[in-house]
Design an enzyme around this catalytic site. Sequence first.
Site, short mmCIF file in Angstrom:
data_model
loop_
_atom_site.label_atom_id
_atom_site.label_comp_id
_atom_site.label_asym_id
_atom_site.label_seq_id
_atom_site.Cartn_x
_atom_site.Cartn_y
_atom_site.Cartn_z
N GLU A 44 0.86 -1.18 0.00
CA GLU A 44 0.00 0.00 0.00
C GLU A 44 0.90 1.23 0.00
O GLU A 44 1.74 1.39 0.89
CB GLU A 44 -0.92 0.04 1.22
CG GLU A 44 -1.85 1.26 1.20
CD GLU A 44 -2.71 1.41 2.45
OE1 GLU A 44 -3.65 2.22 2.40
OE2 GLU A 44 -2.42 0.75 3.47
N ASP A 96 9.63 7.34 1.09
CA ASP A 96 8.86 8.03 0.05
C ASP A 96 8.33 7.01 -0.96
O ASP A 96 9.11 6.31 -1.61
CB ASP A 96 9.76 9.04 -0.65
CG ASP A 96 9.00 9.96 -1.59
OD1 ASP A 96 7.84 9.64 -1.94
OD2 ASP A 96 9.56 11.00 -1.98
N ASP A 118 -3.19 11.89 -2.50
CA ASP A 118 -3.32 13.34 -2.66
C ASP A 118 -3.77 13.63 -4.09
O ASP A 118 -3.12 13.20 -5.04
CB ASP A 118 -1.98 14.00 -2.39
CG ASP A 118 -2.09 15.51 -2.24
OD1 ASP A 118 -2.92 16.13 -2.94
OD2 ASP A 118 -1.34 16.08 -1.42
N ASP A 154 -12.15 9.38 -2.88
CA ASP A 154 -13.44 10.08 -2.77
C ASP A 154 -13.47 11.26 -3.73
O ASP A 154 -14.49 11.94 -3.84
CB ASP A 154 -13.64 10.59 -1.34
CG ASP A 154 -12.64 11.70 -1.00
OD1 ASP A 154 -11.42 11.45 -1.18
OD2 ASP A 154 -13.05 12.79 -0.59
N THR A 192 -10.15 2.25 4.65
CA THR A 192 -9.06 3.04 5.23
C THR A 192 -9.69 3.99 6.24
O THR A 192 -10.91 4.13 6.31
CB THR A 192 -8.33 3.86 4.16
OG1 THR A 192 -9.15 4.97 3.77
CG2 THR A 192 -8.00 3.01 2.93
N GLU A 195 -11.48 6.66 4.29
CA GLU A 195 -12.69 6.11 3.68
C GLU A 195 -13.83 6.05 4.68
O GLU A 195 -14.98 6.40 4.37
CB GLU A 195 -12.39 4.72 3.12
CG GLU A 195 -13.55 4.05 2.42
CD GLU A 195 -13.14 2.72 1.82
OE1 GLU A 195 -14.01 2.07 1.22
OE2 GLU A 195 -11.96 2.33 1.95
#
Length: 212
Positions: A44, A96, A118, A154, A192, A195
């Site tokens: 992930e 990163d 993001d 979203d 998550t 979420e």
Amino acid sequence: MRVRNKAWAEPLIEAHPELMITDPLQNKGDWQKRFKKKQPIRIEVGMGKGQFIIQMALKYPQINFIGIEIQRSVAAIALRDALEESLPNLQLVLADGADLNEYFDNGEIDRVYLNFSDPWPKKRHVKRRLTYKSFLHVYQEILVDHGVLEFKTDNQGLFEYSLVSLNNYGFVFDAVFLDLHHSEEAVENVETEYEHKFSAKGQRIYKLSGHF
């Protein structure tokens, strides 16, 4: 996700190198050695506080999971919660997520999860979106043949952009959900923290999955 620096975060990270990796370059090509069993590895990118990756590791013990997070205090929260579960199929990485091909060999990963990345809505930042073509090339490199990419958000604008970017790249869509929580996929869906927060407010969650 911005979290204030926590005094306990750094000592906790330093105390648990068996679970939290701060130099992932040393494990390139050898990630299976970090786990108790040799199993497919799924990652992930941007795990946040770790709710998704920890729950996935609990739900699927036959799969090895790696959560990657760049923010130390956020990663420390995930580490704290993961320690409570003692999961042999979970590793956490403080690094990163833009440098995946430096951490993983070609074909080393079975599946990549991009959850609530993001959106970088300004056009001048388009190259920072995790579904921009340069990132897609990296995912394709580290994934096994027909390895899966899953993406949830979203943000309608980011989702629409991602559909176009992936399609232009030659991605094969296996599933597209315009309202995840009101679909058949909701039964097996693992949330998550973002979420859960957004869906509780009635916001629509989008998801796509497929392979290169």
